[in-house]
Each structure stands twice: as structure tokens, then as C-alpha cells.
Scaffold this active site. Structure first.
Site, mmCIF file in Angstrom:
data_model
loop_
_atom_site.group_PDB
_atom_site.id
_atom_site.type_symbol
_atom_site.label_atom_id
_atom_site.label_comp_id
_atom_site.label_asym_id
_atom_site.label_seq_id
_atom_site.Cartn_x
_atom_site.Cartn_y
_atom_site.Cartn_z
ATOM 1 N N LYS A 1 2.982 -11.521 -32.314
ATOM 2 C CA LYS A 1 2.756 -10.418 -31.362
ATOM 3 C C LYS A 1 1.459 -10.730 -30.630
ATOM 4 C CE LYS A 1 0.998 -6.834 -30.481
ATOM 5 N NZ LYS A 1 0.144 -6.723 -29.266
ATOM 6 N N CYS B 1 -15.420 -14.724 -29.350
ATOM 7 C CA CYS B 1 -15.965 -14.093 -30.560
ATOM 8 C C CYS B 1 -17.240 -14.781 -31.021
ATOM 9 C CB CYS B 1 -14.925 -14.128 -31.667
ATOM 10 S SG CYS B 1 -14.339 -15.801 -31.994
ATOM 11 N N GLU C 1 -21.080 -5.067 -30.935
ATOM 12 C CA GLU C 1 -20.467 -6.144 -30.158
ATOM 13 C C GLU C 1 -20.102 -5.605 -28.775
ATOM 14 O OE1 GLU C 1 -16.371 -7.381 -31.039
ATOM 15 O OE2 GLU C 1 -17.005 -9.462 -30.939
HETATM 16 P P1 NAD Z 1 -7.849 -5.907 -30.519
HETATM 17 O O1 NAD Z 1 -8.186 -5.728 -31.951
HETATM 18 O O2 NAD Z 1 -7.956 -4.752 -29.608
HETATM 19 O O3 NAD Z 1 -6.340 -6.423 -30.354
HETATM 20 C C1 NAD Z 1 -5.898 -7.618 -30.983
HETATM 21 C C2 NAD Z 1 -4.405 -7.535 -31.215
HETATM 22 O O4 NAD Z 1 -4.124 -6.513 -32.163
HETATM 23 C C3 NAD Z 1 -3.578 -7.208 -29.973
HETATM 24 O O5 NAD Z 1 -2.412 -8.000 -29.990
HETATM 25 C C4 NAD Z 1 -3.241 -5.738 -30.165
HETATM 26 O O6 NAD Z 1 -2.069 -5.325 -29.531
HETATM 27 C C5 NAD Z 1 -3.082 -5.679 -31.679
HETATM 28 N N1 NAD Z 1 -3.285 -4.358 -32.278
HETATM 29 C C6 NAD Z 1 -4.142 -3.373 -31.894
HETATM 30 N N2 NAD Z 1 -4.050 -2.314 -32.738
HETATM 31 C C7 NAD Z 1 -3.113 -2.628 -33.663
HETATM 32 C C8 NAD Z 1 -2.550 -1.950 -34.774
HETATM 33 N N3 NAD Z 1 -2.961 -0.731 -35.124
HETATM 34 N N4 NAD Z 1 -1.594 -2.562 -35.499
HETATM 35 C C9 NAD Z 1 -1.171 -3.804 -35.177
HETATM 36 N N5 NAD Z 1 -1.653 -4.505 -34.126
HETATM 37 C C10 NAD Z 1 -2.618 -3.929 -33.380
HETATM 38 O O7 NAD Z 1 -8.747 -7.123 -30.035
HETATM 39 P P2 NAD Z 1 -8.906 -7.688 -28.555
HETATM 40 O O8 NAD Z 1 -9.631 -6.671 -27.739
HETATM 41 O O9 NAD Z 1 -7.597 -8.198 -28.099
HETATM 42 O O10 NAD Z 1 -9.856 -8.969 -28.797
HETATM 43 C C11 NAD Z 1 -11.252 -8.913 -28.798
HETATM 44 C C12 NAD Z 1 -11.787 -8.858 -30.212
HETATM 45 O O11 NAD Z 1 -11.302 -9.980 -30.953
HETATM 46 C C13 NAD Z 1 -13.297 -8.953 -30.288
HETATM 47 O O12 NAD Z 1 -13.767 -8.059 -31.264
HETATM 48 C C14 NAD Z 1 -13.554 -10.381 -30.750
HETATM 49 O O13 NAD Z 1 -14.778 -10.602 -31.402
HETATM 50 C C15 NAD Z 1 -12.375 -10.603 -31.646
HETATM 51 N N6 NAD Z 1 -12.103 -12.030 -31.815
HETATM 52 C C16 NAD Z 1 -12.396 -12.639 -33.004
HETATM 53 C C17 NAD Z 1 -12.177 -14.005 -33.173
HETATM 54 C C18 NAD Z 1 -12.489 -14.716 -34.465
HETATM 55 O O14 NAD Z 1 -12.061 -15.855 -34.624
HETATM 56 N N7 NAD Z 1 -13.218 -14.114 -35.383
HETATM 57 C C19 NAD Z 1 -11.643 -14.737 -32.111
HETATM 58 C C20 NAD Z 1 -11.362 -14.081 -30.917
HETATM 59 C C21 NAD Z 1 -11.592 -12.728 -30.781
#
Ligand code: NAD
Length: 484
Positions: free
Chosen positions: A176, A286, A388
Site C-alpha cells: 500500500k 527522514c 520533526e
Molecule cells: P504517514 O505516516 O503519514 O503515511 C505513511 C503511510 O502510512 C501512507 O501510505 C499512509 O497512507 C499510511 N497510513 C496512514 N495512516 C495509517 C493507518 N492508520 N493504518 C495504515 N496505514 C496508514 O507518513 P508520510 O507523511 O507519508 O511520510 C513522512 C514520514 O515518514 C516522516 O515522519 C518521515 O520521517 C518518515 N520516514 C521515515 C523513514 C525511515 O526510514 N525511518 C523514511 C522515510 C520517511
């Protein structure tokens, strides 16, 4: 208008509803995306389960590895299409997508195709009291059906980082991708089909998180494990949902990463490195550094040098080869980042540069651009120093002693990445060892060897992926004990 579809059991299928895929550079609609409903997510899990029980789970490792290499060939063969999809969905500069995102998408498959062929397994000979012995050896089985949920910042790179080792270990997956960036994942489904990946092995469902495809997937009892990259708060929500079915999770979450700059650093090299660390992908990585601590004698010079770099960034159309900095991903995210710029002022920051939104006088004014921004003068307790932001912004603060810099860098609930900039070898090692982070760079940033452990401490994640760490998460190890 183009319709981006789900890919379930080897077929592209429409969903029950559609939502728009927006180009962040000007707010225009790129395509309509078919949202998978609960029954389609269930169908995808069912298809993955059947494929797992079929030939895929039993395919020999060399044959699986060969298919992974074909997937990598497929990505490279359609390189420009992948670049175009990524640029249209994310607004990242074409130079960045061509240099990092798409090559790494292919490299992830090649790396795990090689690694699975040589992955070691434990064996122990146990001497028994009666003089006999037993031989223990582990065999690697697939974890099963793996649910993969990914964010929008590095769409193909982060998705393949999980799909490649999962397939290498013989799993079947339901993916997803972020609702903001469905394009490259859908092209990947086409590549899977062309590479001869059997139906049901790779399934793709589009949609949102809560009460949509994301939650339908995490609440499905037929999924054997979940791997997720995204915000820490989303990780917590997913954990609550999967707890009902007691499933393993691997989480790569947010960060508030620190960089420590000593007065003895190579200033030119440090400024080049930290310009990337703060502003690459418009600060939406990230691993980006949002807190920079600079030894006091160098502080003023450092701030001026980074300001010059920030002001030299070229905010442009993502498709323009000379653009260094694109828009943020969405209107909502732009509001969030501009909200932090306003908050920084209220918290008493000095805005060294930026602090607002640019005006172009063309179509980009309906896009989601913000100015690269440098802040100084905030207390360590300020929200802008603790939370963040995930935009092109950093706060720079001076320090007087090594101990003080380490304590400030570690004073966070996160623990994803850090960097140390010094020409003193011993100091580099000494400080790096004391930083509470999953990865600490010395005199560099973003360098990765795909075999190394990757993940975060604290709110930054659970577990490690990369190399053998990925293979271990995506496998069940079965110990066989033979009485000799
Ligand atoms: P997000 O958490 O908003 O969304 C990520 C994914 O989760 C999306 O596909 C979204 O549809 C899904 N999602 C959201 N709520 C959900 C739920 N309740 N159940 C199941 N799926 C759900 O993150 P984002 O805004 O897309 O990405 C940015 C964030 O990701 C930042 O916090 C960043 O630091 C983090 N990030 C971390 C890494 C790492 O390797 N640690 C890498 C890239 C990004």
C-alpha cells in the site's frame, strides 16, 4: 484522464472510488487513482496466500534471485517512465529522481538477489552427557504474506527496499503505497508482470490510511507480518491495530536528526555535506538534519556559509534539469511547514534566511513551494527544535564543549540519524559512538551500504532492515535438531 489502478492476483483492477493524484509543482491533477475497498484488500491477501502455497514459496533461491534481477532490468529498461512518474507525483527535481530514487529502486532488487544466494544460516553441534551429540541447523522459511505500507518522500526507493528482500525470502506481498504517490508503485506492478513474477506474489492496493486500504490491510488477520515506513504516530496506530492479531512489525519512523560541527572541521566539505543534509528533497528525507550544533568559534562563519548555500538553491519546475529544490508534497504539508515557520518567530527565533513562501508569478504559485529556511536563537525546549518539521529548514545553535554537544544531540525522543564533522579522527569515532542514533555519519551524509543495519532508536522505529537484518525479518527460521 489516466486512471491508476490496483494490481491484484496478476490483474489491474479499478476500485470502488477514485481520488486525484496531484502534481505538487502547480496543484494540477496528474491522474485519478482507484481506491481499493475492504473486499479488494481481502482479495489481494487471498491471492498472496494462494501464491505462497503454490510454486513461489518453493521456488529455488537461484530462480528467485534471477527473477529479482529481471525486475531490476525492468526498472532500468523503463527508467525514464519511472523518473517521470516520481517527478509528477512528488515534485522532486528530475536530477534527484534520476540520480537517487530510480537507480536505488533497481539496486535494491540486485542487492537482495545477491545476498539471498549467500545468506549464512547457523548450525551448532551439541555434545551430550552420554557421549553422543546432536546437530542443530536452521533453515530459512518465508515469513508468509507481508503487508508493506510506505510513505511519499522516496516512493520507489523505500517501497523496493522492502519488496526486494521480502520476495528474495520467498514471501508474497500486499503493498500500500502513499496516497500522494501511487505512480511508480503502479509502474512497478507492470514490471513485475513483464518479469514473469507469478500472479498473487506482488499485489498493490491504493488508498489512504484510516478507514481505507491501509487500515483494511493492517486489520487483516491473513497477513503474517507488517513493514512500515512513515510517521511515528502512524506507526503507533498501526501497532495498535496489528496487536489484535499479534503480528510482527518492522518500523522505520520519523526523526529530529542532529549534526555536530567542530571548529576543526573541513568547512567547505562540511557546508557541502550539510547543505544536502538539510535541503535535499526539500528537507523531506527522514535522515535530514534539522538541528545543527556548531562549536562556538566557528558559529558565525558557519551560519553565513550555510545561508549563502541556502540562498543559492534553485527553486524551480521539477522537470527543469537545473532545479535543485522542488515543492513540498502537498497543500497540507505546506501549511504544516509554514505553520512551523510562524511558530519559530513566536518562539523567538532569528530567521537567518527564508521563513516564508516564494512568489514566482507563474503556475508554480498554485504549487506547494516554501523557502529554504535557517533559524537560530531558539531554546532547546522550543517546539521547532524538538518536533520533526520535514521541510527545508534547520536550527543552528552554538556549543562550547564536546560533552554539551553530545548531550544536546541526544536530547530527543527520536534516534534515527546523526552526523559528526571533524578532522580529528579519534574525536570522530568517540563522538559517533556516544550518539543515540541508528546511523551516525562522520564527515558525510546519506552514504549507504545496503548490507548495513538501518533503523532507528526510540520514536524512530522498531527493528533493523538492510542486508541480513532484512532477510531475518522477512524469514521464519526453523531450527532442526538431529540426534546423532
Ligand atoms: P504517514 O505516516 O503519514 O503515511 C505513511 C503511510 O502510512 C501512507 O501510505 C499512509 O497512507 C499510511 N497510513 C496512514 N495512516 C495509517 C493507518 N492508520 N493504518 C495504515 N496505514 C496508514 O507518513 P508520510 O507523511 O507519508 O511520510 C513522512 C514520514 O515518514 C516522516 O515522519 C518521515 O520521517 C518518515 N520516514 C521515515 C523513514 C525511515 O526510514 N525511518 C523514511 C522515510 C520517511
Amino acid at each position: 484522464m489516466k486512471i491508476i489502478q490496483n494490481y491484484i492476483d496478476g490483474r489491474f483492477v479499478r476500485g470502488s472510488r477514485e481520488f486525484p493524484d496531484i502534481n505538487p509543482a502547480d496543484g494540477s491533477v496528474v491522474a485519478q487513482v482507484s481506491e481499493a475497498d475492504r473486499s479488494q484488500v481481502s482479495e489481494a491477501v487471498g491471492a498472496a496466500t494462494s501464491a505462497l502455497r503454490g510454486d513461489w514459496g518453493r521456488l529455488s533461491i537461484p530462480k528467485r534471485a534471477a527473477i529479482l534481477q529481471k525486475i531490476a532490468d525492468g526498472i532500468e529498461g523503463r527508467f525514464q517512465e519511472f523518473v517521470a512518474a516520481e517527478v509528477a507525483d512528488t515534485g522532486k527535481p528530475v536530477s534527484l529522481a534520476s540520480k537517487i530514487d530510480i537507480p536505488r529502486g533497481a539496486a535494491n532488487f540486485r542487492a537482495f538477489a545477491e545476498l539471498i544466494k549467500t545468506a549464512p544460516l547457523e548450525s551448532y553441534r551439541t555434545e551430550l552427557a552420554d557421549g553422543s551429540a546432536a546437530l542443530n541447523y536452521a533453515v530459512r522459511k518465508p515469513l508468509g504474506v507481508v503487508g508493506i505500507i510506505t510513505p511519499w518522500n522516496l516512493p520507489l526507493l523505500l517501497l523496493t527496499w522492502k519488496v526486494a528482500p521480502a520476495l528474495a525470502c520467498g514471501n508474497c506481498v500486499v503493498v500500500k503505497p502513499s496516497e500522494e504517490t501511487p505512480g511508480s508503485a503502479t509502474l512497478l506492478a507492470e514490471v513485475m508482470q513483464e518479469a514473469g513474477v507469478p500472479r498473487g506474489v506482488f499485489n498493490l492496493v491504493h488508498g489512504f490510511g484510516p478507514d481505507s486500504a491501509g487500515e483494511f490491510l493492517t486489520s487483516h488477520a491473513g497477513v503474517d507480518g507488517f513493514t512500515f515506513t512513515g510517521e511515528s504516530s502512524t506507526g503507533a496506530a498501526i501497532m495498535r491495530t496489528v496487536a489484535a492479531n499479534v503480528k510482527p512489525v518492522s518500523f522505520e519512523l520519523g526523526g529530529k536528526n542532529a549534526a555536530i560541527v567542530f571548529a576543526d572541521c573541513d568547512l567547505e566539505e562540511t557546508i557541502v555535506g550539510l547543505t544536502d543534509a538539510v535541503f535535499m528533497n526539500t528537507g523531506q528525507v527522514c535522515l535530514c538534519a534539522e538541528r545543527i550544533y556548531v562549536e562556538r568559534p566557528l558559529f558565525e562563519r558557519f551560519v553565513l556559509a550555510l545561508k549563502k548555500k541556502a540562498e543559492g538553491l534553485r527553486l524551480g519546475w521539477p522537470t527543469d534539469e537545473t532545479t535543485t529544490t522542488g515543492p513540498l508534497i502537498s497543500k497540507n504539508h505546506r501549511e504544516k511547514v509554514l505553520g512551523y515557520y510562524g511558530l519559530a518567530r513566536n518562539e523567538g527565533a532569528t530567521i537567518v534566511t527564508g521563513g516564508g513562501a516564494p512568489h514566482f508569478g507563474d503556475g508554480r504559485d498554485t504549487g506547494f513551494y516554501v523557502e529554504p529556511t535557517i533559524l537560530t536563537g531558539l531554546a532547546e525546549s522550543a517546539r521547532c527544535v524538538r518536533e520533526e518539521i520535514f521541510g527545508p529548514v534547520c536550527h543552528i545553535a552554538p556549543f562550547d564543549t564536546e560533552e554539551e554537544a553530545i548531550a544536546k544531540a541526544n536530547d530527543t525522543k527520536y534516534g534515527l540519524a546523526a552526523s559528526v564533522w571533524t578532522t580529528q579522527l579519534k574525536r570522530g569515532h568517540r563522538v559517533a559512538e556516544q550518539l543515540r542514533a541508528g546511523i551516525t555519519w562522520v564527515n558525510c551524509w546519506f552514504l549507504r551500504d545496503l548490507r548495513t543495519p538501518f533503523g532507528g532508536m526510540g520514536l524512530s522505529g522498531i527493528g533493523r532492515e538492510g542486508g541480513m537484518h532484512s532477510l531475518n525479518f522477512y524469514s521464519e527460521l526453523n531450527n532442526i535438531c538431529v540426534k546423532l
